[in-house]
Design an enzyme around this catalytic site. Structure first.
Site, PDB file in Angstrom:
ATOM      1  N   HIS A  79      -1.084   5.984 -13.521  1.00  0.00           N
ATOM      2  CA  HIS A  79      -0.587   6.181 -12.217  1.00  0.00           C
ATOM      3  C   HIS A  79      -0.153   4.747 -11.463  1.00  0.00           C
ATOM      4  O   HIS A  79       1.092   4.714 -10.808  1.00  0.00           O
ATOM      5  CB  HIS A  79      -1.036   7.184 -11.317  1.00  0.00           C
ATOM      6  CG  HIS A  79      -0.919   7.477 -10.087  1.00  0.00           C
ATOM      7  ND1 HIS A  79      -1.215   7.036  -8.869  1.00  0.00           N
ATOM      8  CD2 HIS A  79       0.362   8.141  -9.579  1.00  0.00           C
ATOM      9  CE1 HIS A  79      -0.709   7.232  -7.886  1.00  0.00           C
ATOM     10  NE2 HIS A  79       0.299   7.957  -8.099  1.00  0.00           N
ATOM     11  N   GLU A  82       2.798   3.616 -12.957  1.00  0.00           N
ATOM     12  CA  GLU A  82       4.010   4.005 -12.152  1.00  0.00           C
ATOM     13  C   GLU A  82       4.519   3.585 -10.911  1.00  0.00           C
ATOM     14  O   GLU A  82       5.721   3.095 -10.701  1.00  0.00           O
ATOM     15  CB  GLU A  82       3.620   5.610 -12.145  1.00  0.00           C
ATOM     16  CG  GLU A  82       4.959   6.527 -11.386  1.00  0.00           C
ATOM     17  CD  GLU A  82       4.241   7.567 -10.827  1.00  0.00           C
ATOM     18  OE1 GLU A  82       4.836   7.645  -9.574  1.00  0.00           O
ATOM     19  OE2 GLU A  82       3.486   8.242 -11.095  1.00  0.00           O
ATOM     20  N   HIS A  83       3.548   3.131 -10.268  1.00  0.00           N
ATOM     21  CA  HIS A  83       3.859   2.729  -8.875  1.00  0.00           C
ATOM     22  C   HIS A  83       4.517   1.201  -8.926  1.00  0.00           C
ATOM     23  O   HIS A  83       5.501   0.796  -8.458  1.00  0.00           O
ATOM     24  CB  HIS A  83       2.755   2.677  -8.043  1.00  0.00           C
ATOM     25  CG  HIS A  83       2.330   3.731  -7.236  1.00  0.00           C
ATOM     26  ND1 HIS A  83       2.343   3.876  -5.834  1.00  0.00           N
ATOM     27  CD2 HIS A  83       2.176   5.121  -7.757  1.00  0.00           C
ATOM     28  CE1 HIS A  83       1.966   5.118  -5.554  1.00  0.00           C
ATOM     29  NE2 HIS A  83       2.121   5.928  -6.744  1.00  0.00           N
ATOM     30  N   GLU A 159      -3.026   7.483  -1.130  1.00  0.00           N
ATOM     31  CA  GLU A 159      -2.589   8.556  -1.881  1.00  0.00           C
ATOM     32  C   GLU A 159      -3.816   9.351  -2.134  1.00  0.00           C
ATOM     33  O   GLU A 159      -3.645  10.696  -2.262  1.00  0.00           O
ATOM     34  CB  GLU A 159      -1.822   8.035  -2.944  1.00  0.00           C
ATOM     35  CG  GLU A 159      -1.120   9.526  -3.665  1.00  0.00           C
ATOM     36  CD  GLU A 159      -0.110   8.935  -5.036  1.00  0.00           C
ATOM     37  OE1 GLU A 159       0.330  10.012  -5.651  1.00  0.00           O
ATOM     38  OE2 GLU A 159       0.049   7.726  -5.215  1.00  0.00           O
TER      39      GLU A 159
END
Length: 459
Positions: A79, A82-83, A159
């Site tokens: 993840h 991904e950012h 997040e």
């Protein structure tokens, strides 16, 4: 990822072009809904579904990597990466990436799951070349600068904090841990505060080089698209990055294997000062390749998939004990989960769990009525078709199918599989799955005596 890291064996462009292979996977009708696949040198697959009647197109790249590919120290790296792919390439800054899509009224995003990651852009059909260029550049040319890693760390920690503020989401992570323990499938996709703070730029860069090879990727496009044009534009973008030089590369096969989940009767309770108690009661389900998944889909729909379902009627309509109550399934390559979620007042948690457990036991022993099955088949068939009404959903379907199954199934075939489910099929799946001893995850302001009593719900 630099051109040097992608280039392994020098080949000429003509040699590379000679090994491209194109197949029609689903013929469609009069060219509408035709699904084609081209395998490019380097093992990159490109699948498209053509719908000339729409004015939009969705372009996506699926990576064969998810949080279950992480070690404990790398939890959250997929993840995190991904950012970072949105933070800039050799040709574009982060602002350039977002501004390019915004300028044509498009939308761009990505998501990370347990077994795959997807990056996509939805644009007008005339702007598809731009979307292809931008998304391919992100996937092949990301710089992953140390300063971007440090800056994005704060964003990801926020997040995680945002997710932690929503116990209705967190309880599903808690249930996964209850079922899978301290394994990749049991750990959160986002990682934890400790693992995110410990990840370094070099660790993430190595993870990138390992998992974003063309053999691990599937390119998917749906809408008013021309297959040959998409292939040509994708090939040009990847060749510019030096990524299609291996003419002997073979696409990575879908995940396989068989994982047995042996947890039963486990209870995990997270005490929090929330207004509601959030509960998930569940047990092992089916792998996504299991042919019984069609019967399980009908069972899930009838049991907790809508307002006419048993759980909704018993818990909400008849007794008013919860606003949200539903059942769900999660299928992975080698295993699966079946769960029932409910959010209720803490004082009602034992009543809600008792009703849910009674319904699971009743369906396991007696099955569903013919009327329930017929209604569930109709609901599932309708929702399947309605869920494919936009190009984004179509891109997701063909991209995920190629990555996870290695083939494509037409909508008509899917509807036929659903319609072919019999009461005996549903009864057999219900008996096997719902007859298992469940496990339980709960988040809420429960007192010690209440928490101790929760074990009776799984005994």
């Amino acid at each position: 990822m630099t051109s040097r890291s992608l280039r392994t064996t020098a080949r000429t462009s003509s040699e590379a072009r000679a090994v491209a292979r194109t197949q029609t996977l689903l013929p469609g009708k009069d060219g509408i809904g035709t699904v084609r696949r081209t395998t490019l040198p380097g093992g990159l697959r490109v699948v498209t579904e053509t719908l000339p009647s729409v004015r939009s197109a969705t372009f996506g790249i699926w990576a064969h990597v998810g949080s279950r590919d992480e070690t404990p120290t790398l939890n959250g790296a997929t993840h995190y990466l991904e950012h970072l792919l949105f933070k800039g390439t050799r040709e574009r800054s982060a602002l350039d990436i977002s501004a390019a899509i915004d300028a044509v009224g498009g939308e761009m995003n990505a998501f990370t799951a347990k077994e795959y990651t997807c990056y996509y852009a939805r644009v007008l059909d005339t702007d598809l070349p731009l979307a292809i260029d931008v998304v391919c550049d992100m996937l092949t040319g990301s710089l992953i600068l140390a300063e971007d890693v440090d800056a994005e760390r704060g964003v990801i920690l926020e997040e995680i904090a945002m997710t932690e503020d929503d116990p209705g989401d967190v309880v599903h992570d808690l249930f996964a841990r209850t079922m899978f323990g301290d394994t990749p499938l049991g750990r959160p996709v986002l990682g934890t505060v400790d693992t995110i703070n410990a990840l370094t730029r070099d660790q993430i860069a190595r993870f990138y080089r390992k998992h974003y090879d063309p053999t691990h990727l599937v390119v998917a496009a749906a809408g008013n698209v021309d297959h040959a044009t998409v292939v040509r534009l994708v090939r040009r973008a990847f060749e510019k990055a030096g990524a299609l030089t291996r003419t002997d590369a073979v696409p990575l096969a879908p995940r396989d294997g068989r994982r047995a989940i042996r947890t039963a009767g486990r209870v995990e309770v997270a005490a929090r000062r929330t207004e509601q108690a959030h509960v998930v009661l569940g047990m092992p389900g089916l792998a996504r390749t299991d042919e019984r998944r069609w019967a399980l889909g009908v069972l899930n729909t009838a049991l907790g998939g809508g307002m006419s379902s048993r759980l909704f009627q018993e818990v909400r309509e008849k007794r008013g004990l919860a606003y949200s109550v539903y059942s769900y399934t999660s299928g992975f390559a080698d295993c699966g989960l079946f769960g029932v979620y409910a959010g209720c007042r803490p004082s009602q948690v034992h009543d809600v769990l008792g009703i849910c457990r009674d319904e699971l036991d009743r369906v396991a022993a007696e099955g569903l009525t013919d009327d329930e099955i017929a209604r569930a088949i109709g609901q599932l068939s309708g929702s399947t078709v309605l869920g494919l009404e936009d190009t984004g959903a179509l891109m997701n379907r063909i991209g995920k199918s190629e990555l996870c199954w290695g083939d494509q199934m037409s909508v008509d075939d899917m509807l036929a599989r659903i319609a072919a489910v019999t009461p005996d099929d549903v009864r057999a799946v219900a008996s096997e799955l719902l007859g298992q001893r469940p496990s339980l995850a709960v988040i809420g302001p429960l007192k010690d005596k209440q928490a101790d009593r929760l074990h009776t719900a799984v005994s």
